[in-house]
Design an enzyme around this catalytic site. Structure first.
Site, PDB file in Angstrom:
ATOM      1  N   HIS A  26       0.853  -1.180   0.000  1.00 54.51           N
ATOM      2  CA  HIS A  26       0.000   0.000   0.000  1.00 54.51           C
ATOM      3  C   HIS A  26       0.898   1.242   0.000  1.00 54.51           C
ATOM      4  CE1 HIS A  26      -3.778  -2.194   1.731  1.00 54.51           C
ATOM      5  NE2 HIS A  26      -3.317  -2.740   0.616  1.00 54.51           N
ATOM      6  N   GLU A  41       1.204   3.822   1.871  1.00 52.34           N
ATOM      7  CA  GLU A  41       1.844   4.195   3.136  1.00 52.34           C
ATOM      8  C   GLU A  41       3.061   3.297   3.387  1.00 52.34           C
ATOM      9  OE1 GLU A  41      -1.227   3.324   2.453  1.00 52.34           O
ATOM     10  OE2 GLU A  41      -2.701   4.042   3.906  1.00 52.34           O
ATOM     11  N   ALA A  84     -27.707  -1.263 -36.279  1.00 51.76           N
ATOM     12  CA  ALA A  84     -27.546  -2.116 -37.455  1.00 51.76           C
ATOM     13  C   ALA A  84     -28.602  -1.686 -38.483  1.00 51.76           C
ATOM     14  CB  ALA A  84     -27.759  -3.587 -37.088  1.00 51.76           C
ATOM     15  N   TRP A 127     -18.947  -0.960 -40.280  1.00 51.04           N
ATOM     16  CA  TRP A 127     -18.612  -0.338 -39.012  1.00 51.04           C
ATOM     17  C   TRP A 127     -19.449   0.918 -38.914  1.00 51.04           C
ATOM     18  CZ3 TRP A 127     -15.549  -3.048 -35.896  1.00 51.04           C
ATOM     19  CH2 TRP A 127     -14.667  -3.976 -36.472  1.00 51.04           C
ATOM     20  N   ASP A 155     -22.329 -10.583 -33.822  1.00 52.43           N
ATOM     21  CA  ASP A 155     -21.153  -9.764 -34.178  1.00 52.43           C
ATOM     22  C   ASP A 155     -19.847 -10.554 -34.083  1.00 52.43           C
ATOM     23  OD1 ASP A 155     -22.942  -7.764 -34.398  1.00 52.43           O
ATOM     24  OD2 ASP A 155     -22.229  -6.567 -32.694  1.00 52.43           O
ATOM     25  N   PRO A 178     -28.855  -4.598 -27.581  1.00 47.78           N
ATOM     26  CA  PRO A 178     -30.018  -3.871 -27.083  1.00 47.78           C
ATOM     27  C   PRO A 178     -30.703  -4.548 -25.883  1.00 47.78           C
ATOM     28  CG  PRO A 178     -30.092  -4.081 -29.483  1.00 47.78           C
ATOM     29  CD  PRO A 178     -28.936  -4.900 -29.029  1.00 47.78           C
ATOM     30  N   THR A 179     -30.707  -5.874 -25.847  1.00 48.25           N
ATOM     31  CA  THR A 179     -31.394  -6.571 -24.743  1.00 48.25           C
ATOM     32  C   THR A 179     -30.634  -6.379 -23.428  1.00 48.25           C
ATOM     33  OG1 THR A 179     -31.992  -8.222 -26.386  1.00 48.25           O
ATOM     34  CG2 THR A 179     -32.427  -8.789 -24.091  1.00 48.25           C
TER      35      THR A 179
HETATM   36  C1  AOF Z   1      -4.492  -0.421  -1.650  1.00 47.89           C
HETATM   37  N1  AOF Z   1      -3.461   0.443  -1.710  1.00 47.89           N
HETATM   38  O1  AOF Z   1      -2.303   2.128  -0.933  1.00 47.89           O
HETATM   39  C2  AOF Z   1      -4.228   1.508   0.236  1.00 47.89           C
HETATM   40  C3  AOF Z   1      -5.324   0.611   0.296  1.00 47.89           C
HETATM   41  O2  AOF Z   1      -6.486  -6.676   0.569  1.00 47.89           O
HETATM   42  P1  AOF Z   1      -5.500  -5.608   0.257  1.00 47.89           P
HETATM   43  O3  AOF Z   1      -4.301  -5.735   1.148  1.00 47.89           O
HETATM   44  O4  AOF Z   1      -5.133  -5.547  -1.193  1.00 47.89           O
HETATM   45  O5  AOF Z   1      -6.165  -4.210   0.664  1.00 47.89           O
HETATM   46  C4  AOF Z   1      -7.041  -3.496  -0.158  1.00 47.89           C
HETATM   47  C5  AOF Z   1      -7.776  -2.434   0.631  1.00 47.89           C
HETATM   48  O6  AOF Z   1      -6.926  -1.639   1.445  1.00 47.89           O
HETATM   49  C6  AOF Z   1      -8.463  -1.434  -0.294  1.00 47.89           C
HETATM   50  O7  AOF Z   1      -9.723  -1.870  -0.674  1.00 47.89           O
HETATM   51  C7  AOF Z   1      -8.528  -0.175   0.538  1.00 47.89           C
HETATM   52  O8  AOF Z   1      -9.729  -0.189   1.285  1.00 47.89           O
HETATM   53  C8  AOF Z   1      -7.365  -0.281   1.530  1.00 47.89           C
HETATM   54  N2  AOF Z   1      -6.266   0.689   1.269  1.00 47.89           N
HETATM   55  N3  AOF Z   1      -5.397  -0.336  -0.669  1.00 47.89           N
HETATM   56  O9  AOF Z   1      -4.585  -1.305  -2.476  1.00 47.89           O
HETATM   57  C9  AOF Z   1      -3.273   1.397  -0.813  1.00 47.89           C
HETATM   58  N4  AOF Z   1      -4.027   2.455   1.148  1.00 47.89           N
HETATM   59 ZN    ZN Z   2      -3.142  -0.191   3.730  1.00 47.45          ZN
END
Ligand code: AOF
Ligand code: ZN
Length: 368
Positions: free
Chosen positions: A62, A64, A176, A184, A214, A284-285
């Site tokens: 993450h 941080e 179409a 196209w 398609d 469309p559906t």
């Molecule tokens: C991220 N990146 O920098 C921060 C996140 O299961 P994990 O470990 O992948 O955590 C995902 C969750 O962590 C994400 O849904 C979010 O709520 C929190 N923060 N996640 O991937 C980050 N800070």
């Molecule tokens: Zn985190």
């Protein structure tokens, strides 16, 4: 036992500037995938930057944790530091450990956040930090944070994927001609744009009708025609079987057929596969089914300056019989793509109030 939070001071100018930088860093992360794009800047008590980090995709550290390891790898002391982060630090152990722990262990004493985490599994970081005596300021540059994570936040808050409905039509809304021919309708620049959008989503969905008629590949291609690095999941909705030789079986993303007509079930299955953003490409559906279910978050309408006068229209029956019941959308953006036009619009939730009948005076529609 939780202690009462200490009064925290508002974000300083240095912290707001660091948040702008953290938002830039966050934007480097991948647009697709289950996880949010997050950026983090660590500041010394005097406001100078100590380290930066951003999240590079599910399974990687993450933001941080990335910033803290950058600082520690350089031997930087983080005692008393401030973490400026675009999303509330997580308090859970998922693919990686809790960021609250990483920040506390490093000695961070103040955390500045743009957007609170709506993920019920990961949320609660603010509380954990406050309980540990850390100053927490939230809502700094929150509009920008919300904008950056618009799709992810909406998907997590709604507990289902964000749904973009793509339509590619003639000026008279047809997909179409009456003989069935459809290639196209839109031009090369419009198709290139659509491929670029495909490369940003987690899944592409079509109905079996479109898959059979398609015979699409459902891949994301670069301008040179090669497969893009990221290939979304290919989803075919409906019960009819696809021929072995269908092009959707070729190189590209994983193919799943969902043998149901229930839109809620489709979205639940996709959510279970961590799909945050699905692009519904017809026909469309399926278009009518997602609109009737009220799950369309955004419409991308590519309109080519052609007229056919006959042939199927992009959206099937919505059960609307009177103009007063029309589904109203708000145009977010209009782009010219070669000879075509792209209209990006979002359904209005308040359409009843905004569609008052004309006031007193002559009717505006006195057609003969
Ligand atoms: C991220 N990146 O920098 C921060 C996140 O299961 P994990 O470990 O992948 O955590 C995902 C969750 O962590 C994400 O849904 C979010 O709520 C929190 N923060 N996640 O991937 C980050 N800070
Ligand atoms: Zn985190």
């Amino acid at each position: 036992m939780s202690t009462e939070p200490r009064p925290t001071t508002a974000a300083t100018a240095a912290e707001v500037a660091a948040m702008d930088r953290a938002l830039e860093l966050a934007a480097r992360g991948p647009v697709h995938g289950p996880n949010p794009r997050v950026g983090c800047v660590l500041l010394a008590p005097d406001g100078t930057t100590l380290a930066e980090g951003w999240h590079r995709g599910a399974g990687s550290p993450h933001a941080e944790a990335a910033a803290v390891s950058e600082a520690l790898a350089r031997g930087t002391d983080l005692n008393g530091a401030t973490a400026v982060v675009t999303l509330e630090p997580c308090a859970h152990t998922g693919r990686t450990g809790p960021c609250t722990r990483v920040l506390l262990d490093a000695g961070v004493t103040r955390v500045v956040v743009a957007v609170k985490d709506p993920d019920p599994v990961a949320a609660g970081g603010e509380r954990v930090l406050l309980d540990a005596g850390v100053d927490v300021v939230t809502g700094v540059r929150s509009d920008q944070g919300e904008q950056l994570l618009r799709v992810w936040l909406r998907a997590v808050r709604q507990g289902r994927p964000f749904v973009t409905l793509k339509l590619a039509t003639t000026l008279d809304g047809r997909v179409a001609a009456s003989d069935g021919s459809s290639r196209w309708i839109t031009s090369e620049p419009a198709r290139r744009h659509a491929h670029a959008v495909r490369a940003t989503v987690d899944a592409l969905a079509v109905g079996t009708g479109t898959a059979l008629i398609d015979d699409p590949e459902l891949t994301a291609r670069t301008t040179s025609g090669d497969l893009a690095a990221h290939q979304p999941l290919r989803v075919v909705v409906g019960r009819r079987e696809l021929p072995v030789g269908a092009r959707v079986h070729g190189a590209g993303g994983e193919l799943v057929q969902l043998a149901t007509h229930d839109v809620g079930e489709v979205l639940a299955l996709l959510a279970a596969r961590e799909v945050r953003h699905v692009l519904v490409e017809g026909g469309p559906t399926l278009a009518a089914a997602v609109l009737r279910a009220g799950v369309v978050d955004e419409v991308h309408a590519y309109v080519a300056p052609l007229l056919l006068g006959a042939g199927p229209s992009a959206v099937g029956d919505l059960g609307i019989t009177s103009i007063v019941a029309a589904l109203h959308l708000e145009v977010a953006r209009v782009e010219r793509l070669g000879p075509d036009v792209l209209v990006v619009a979002t359904p209005r939730t308040d359409h009843r109030e905004t569609h008052e009948p004309p006031g007193p005076g002559p009717s505006t529609l006195e057609e003969s």
